[in-house]
Design a protein around this motif. Sequence first.
Motif, PDB file in Angstrom:
ATOM      1  N   ARG B 220       0.809  -1.204   0.000  1.00  0.00           N
ATOM      2  CA  ARG B 220       0.000   0.000   0.000  1.00  0.00           C
ATOM      3  C   ARG B 220       0.848   1.263   0.000  1.00  0.00           C
ATOM      4  O   ARG B 220       0.465   2.279  -0.572  1.00  0.00           O
TER       5      ARG B 220
ATOM      6  N   HIS C  53     -11.944  -6.735  -7.165  1.00  0.00           N
ATOM      7  CA  HIS C  53     -10.558  -6.435  -7.552  1.00  0.00           C
ATOM      8  C   HIS C  53      -9.686  -7.677  -7.616  1.00  0.00           C
ATOM      9  O   HIS C  53      -8.800  -7.792  -8.424  1.00  0.00           O
ATOM     10  N   ARG C  68     -15.940   5.322   2.009  1.00  0.00           N
ATOM     11  CA  ARG C  68     -14.896   5.004   1.041  1.00  0.00           C
ATOM     12  C   ARG C  68     -15.436   3.920   0.093  1.00  0.00           C
ATOM     13  O   ARG C  68     -15.918   2.890   0.546  1.00  0.00           O
ATOM     14  N   THR C  70     -15.366   0.985  -2.794  1.00  0.00           N
ATOM     15  CA  THR C  70     -14.457  -0.035  -3.324  1.00  0.00           C
ATOM     16  C   THR C  70     -14.235   0.146  -4.819  1.00  0.00           C
ATOM     17  O   THR C  70     -13.405  -0.513  -5.406  1.00  0.00           O
ATOM     18  N   GLN C  72     -13.231   3.003  -6.180  1.00  0.00           N
ATOM     19  CA  GLN C  72     -12.043   3.829  -6.365  1.00  0.00           C
ATOM     20  C   GLN C  72     -10.807   3.285  -5.659  1.00  0.00           C
ATOM     21  O   GLN C  72      -9.702   3.688  -5.959  1.00  0.00           O
ATOM     22  N   HIS C  73     -11.024   2.396  -4.658  1.00  0.00           N
ATOM     23  CA  HIS C  73      -9.878   1.979  -3.852  1.00  0.00           C
ATOM     24  C   HIS C  73      -9.698   0.462  -3.895  1.00  0.00           C
ATOM     25  O   HIS C  73     -10.668  -0.267  -3.728  1.00  0.00           O
ATOM     26  N   GLU C  77      -6.154  -0.583   0.374  1.00  0.00           N
ATOM     27  CA  GLU C  77      -6.422   0.722   0.971  1.00  0.00           C
ATOM     28  C   GLU C  77      -7.565   0.673   1.976  1.00  0.00           C
ATOM     29  O   GLU C  77      -7.915   1.680   2.575  1.00  0.00           O
ATOM     30  N   PHE C  78      -8.128  -0.516   2.156  1.00  0.00           N
ATOM     31  CA  PHE C  78      -9.126  -0.687   3.207  1.00  0.00           C
ATOM     32  C   PHE C  78      -8.535  -1.318   4.459  1.00  0.00           C
ATOM     33  O   PHE C  78      -9.239  -1.582   5.417  1.00  0.00           O
TER      34      PHE C  78
END
Lengths: 267, 354, 530
Positions: B220, C53, C68, C70, C72-73, C77-78
């Motif tokens: 990340r 993803h 947030r 999922t 876009q990320h 990033e979670f």
Amino acid sequence: MADNPALPRSGVRQDAVRLSPRSRVLLAVAALLGALAFTWPLLLDPGATLAGDDLAPLLFALVLPVVLAVVVAQLTGDDLDVKALAMLGVMSAVVAAVRPLGAGTAGIETVFFPIIISARVFGPGFGFVLGNTGLLASALITAGVGPWLPHQMLAAGFVGLLTGLLPRLRGRAEIALLAAWAILASVVYGWLMDLSFWPFMVGGESTISFDPADGTLANLHRFVVFNLATSMGWNVGRALTTAALVILLGPALLRILRRAARRASFG
Amino acid sequence: MAAVTAPTHPWAWWGWALVAAATVSLTRNPLLVVLVMAAVAFVVLARRSDAPWARSVGAYFVLALVIVAIRVTMQVFFGGLREGPVLFTLPEVRLPDWAAGIRLGGPVTLSGVLFALYDGLRLAAIIICVGAANALANPRRALKNVPAALHELSVAVVIALSVAPQLVESLHRVRRARRLRGGAAKGWRAVTAVLVPVMEDAVERSMQLAASMESRGFGRTRDLGRVGPGLSLLLVGSVLLVTFGSYLLLGVPDSRLAGLACLALGVAAAVLGLRRSGRRLSTTRYRPDRWTWRETAVVAAATAALIVVLVLQGWNPAVLQPTTTPPVWPSLHPLFLPAAALVAAPVLVTERGR
Amino acid sequence: MIQFDDVTIGYGTEPVLDRVSFTIDDGDLCLLVGATGSGKSTLLGAINGLVPHFTGASMAGDVRVDGRSTRQHPPREFADLVGFVGQNPLAGFVTDTVEDEIAYGMEQLGVEATAMRKRVEETLDLMNIADLRRRALVTLSGGQQQRVAIAAVLAAQPRVLVLDEPTSALDPTAAQDVLAAITSLVHDLGLTVVLAEHRLERVMQAADQVLWLPGDGSAVLGAASEVLGRASVVPPLAELAATLGWDEVPLSVRQARRKVAAERIVLRPAAEAVPTTPAGPTPLLRATGLTVRHGDLTAVDGINLDLHAGSVTTLMGRNGAGKSSLFWALQGAQPSTGSLQVDGHDPRRLSPARARELVGLVPQTAADLLHLHTVALECQQSDRESGEPVGTTEGLLRRLGADLVPDRHPRDLSEGQRLALVLAIQLAASPRIVLLDEPTRGLDYPMKQQLADILADLASRGHGVVVSTHDVEFAAHASQRTVILAEGDVIADGPTREVCTASPAFAPQVAKVFHPEQVLTTAEVASRRG
């Protein structure tokens, strides 16, 4: 699930580790250094700094890790998929686990089998890195770290890389190709390993050792005689076991890894 | 002295062992070689843990003995040194011309055997130094402390180290389970029947592992911006320099200085390049091994021994390379003892590994 | 906290989730229920973006966690927002010791070293595993591993915890530990938890909400007592509620007992007890002083056991009590001492092929027996091995009620289908005794019911059936006799009714509701109701 992964055996290879132009250049230079590291007894000049001694393999034992670090860092750097990395770890474990199954202390014959099959499925970049991580992991597990390890890693890396570059065939032709390649790779690997550690093992002052003053051809001639007499049987045995493994177990392992590659769809 | 609590940094042991190996590589004097070997063995026995890699040191001693034995045997049968007092004579086999000057049999001289023995001992000592590093440095901790640029490599190897024993276990489990199907499969079919479930498990496991790593944030903090041309140039340049330097040392006469300079520059460029590409990843480390004065002392002790031997080389090279034609008793120089003592000195600042 | 907005997810053409919308509030414990294959894992994976993803599914709509999306990320990033724990903790471990594993996630997030040190300590205390800190992960028990896996994601201080059947491999006590740890996290830290769990009876009392996937692509969210009354997955108390005509499902044994008392429900005395061992003077299998040693460890310690044809016996006990070792020894595949007679032969002295005609064993990891790449090939191979005419195994498979696609890869089958395949392969040799090691793992209620029917059918055809399980509800339902092992010894052996109602650890919920009455199933309650 609509698509049934058991059915199609599509021939598309998945490159799990991409080869960027920069990686290619680095690999080419590493190949050059590798050629030097394996054939130095033939190139050694009688007046050169290291001529009076038989410690050249130790020089390479220090220099190769630096180069391997740069190349592997580049290959596994920026765009390595986490699935490819996990697969790399697990396949390295396979390499390390099959190593003790090989006969005797020089039992490297079994490790080429998983490396060749994985490289065939996951591509040249993966093959190169697996050759390195696999032999490193197995050396750490079996306490086989020594001056010979960088040579082994480099050689296994190139076996993986070249496997990934073999022409695309399918079915029996593919197995035949891989088996032939396994024989070639094992024999050449054995020769190169013997050649580079030849002076190291037998010492400089016996008549079967090399003598930098004699020139390349005479040394090569003597090496061939020495090698035929001492370790040819070993090399051929190793080559045949690897080929046998490829022929007997290769199809099953190829199928398993191809299925995994399809499911993983490396991004 | 204050209680030492933290384990010694694994790379400190590697540094110590490699410098000790460099020290013995400078000499063929068996007295110095044996003294350094003894010092290294002493440190290993005093400081190793009871982990599996630490117990492997015996294998290196065996290997060292084998190397000496091969050296001496080769000299006896194919000896090139035929001067000096003859010990015994083997029947000589005349080899045809294609044998490229290899001589089998003939007189075996004390000088020849001694030379092979001294030379073999030196290599044995180098092998034992590497074995010592193997025994003293925890491989997992060593992998944890690689430069950030090699993060992925170390992750892959760490995974391999934990998965490999489990693979062997599942191999045993599946082999036992074959009996439940009557064990009808014979020969290589039986091998496939064991291999396939084990490999399917391994592959499935790699998927689960990847999912776990991904959802725990692996990669990340990686900066995915373009790598500048400067870094590429630095990395390619470093590899080229190292290759060229090696070639100079091997293939070109009188190039010692240029070769060493190329090597040093190349290695420095590689370190710099790895450092810079490592900066693209900003992971942190939990309880990192600290490089304290103790680690510096461990490496410095070995380096001091190296310097002592280098000084000796400038001063009195003959004492480091005792002649075997004619065979004379190798001399014990008074500086040998401090050199060996310095190699053993790390026991003073370290404690037994856990 | 978690918001699904018109979400459709599918692999290929058929959508698994079809235009699903719901919201889970901050601090709720949401229980996810549904039959196997109804899309539970897909839904859980969608929360942190592993789906699509990572798995390569196609997805429409939007999933947001704390705002947030999922879309876009990517999942990584979670990592500081959603902690994800899978079924098999060992497969997800990246490092090899407890402490390193807990720190791993924080290292990836770049948490500063001193903060990391502090958080590791806090997390160790929170999950009550401080004494395990230096242990190697492989040496831990299943329950400990699962708690470490939870601790490892908690260390990143997520606000949401997603757990995919965390207790499916655990024995009842270990499962209780893990579930207790999860509920206390909800209460003490205010974490939002989404938990998929087959054995609802253990957790439903703690659930704020239940999310039910009926299997048609939709999702139903509501209060536990209300949704469970409608859901097709029926825990014992819901079944009891249905039998007794209650509108609301009692969520705990205590609630149910109060209700039974309030409504003055009394049961008629039981009709005469069913004979546990059908008349037959000689047992089919007789083991005397059977002992199995693995190195220094005595796994089975001089057990005496008789098994008769025509009955189903359950074998219970903690993990490591010696159940599997006993099974392998009875089959003859595991060296043992003591005497063993099956139908007049000792399977240890017979060839493997003959031994499996006496005793067939379906091992815990049933997939170990499969090595071909389609179901049809496995069936043919099985016919050859057993010397039976072509089609025998496939016929058995159909009789077991599994409608399998013959060219499926065995690894792509569901747990239940794979179990059926291996059972059919073992039955092809028509063994006198059939042993099943933990077959109920990962099976949902209808599949367990089906398995119970299969076992009853096998018993009625004259096989002696033994099944080891942690699932007391299943044992109560499917068997006439229960044997409990502890540390390699038989500590209880008798009719299921007596053994299971006598000990609280092995009592099914219905028995607890009507204690001290000896009653095991709701069917019995219905028949004995005054």
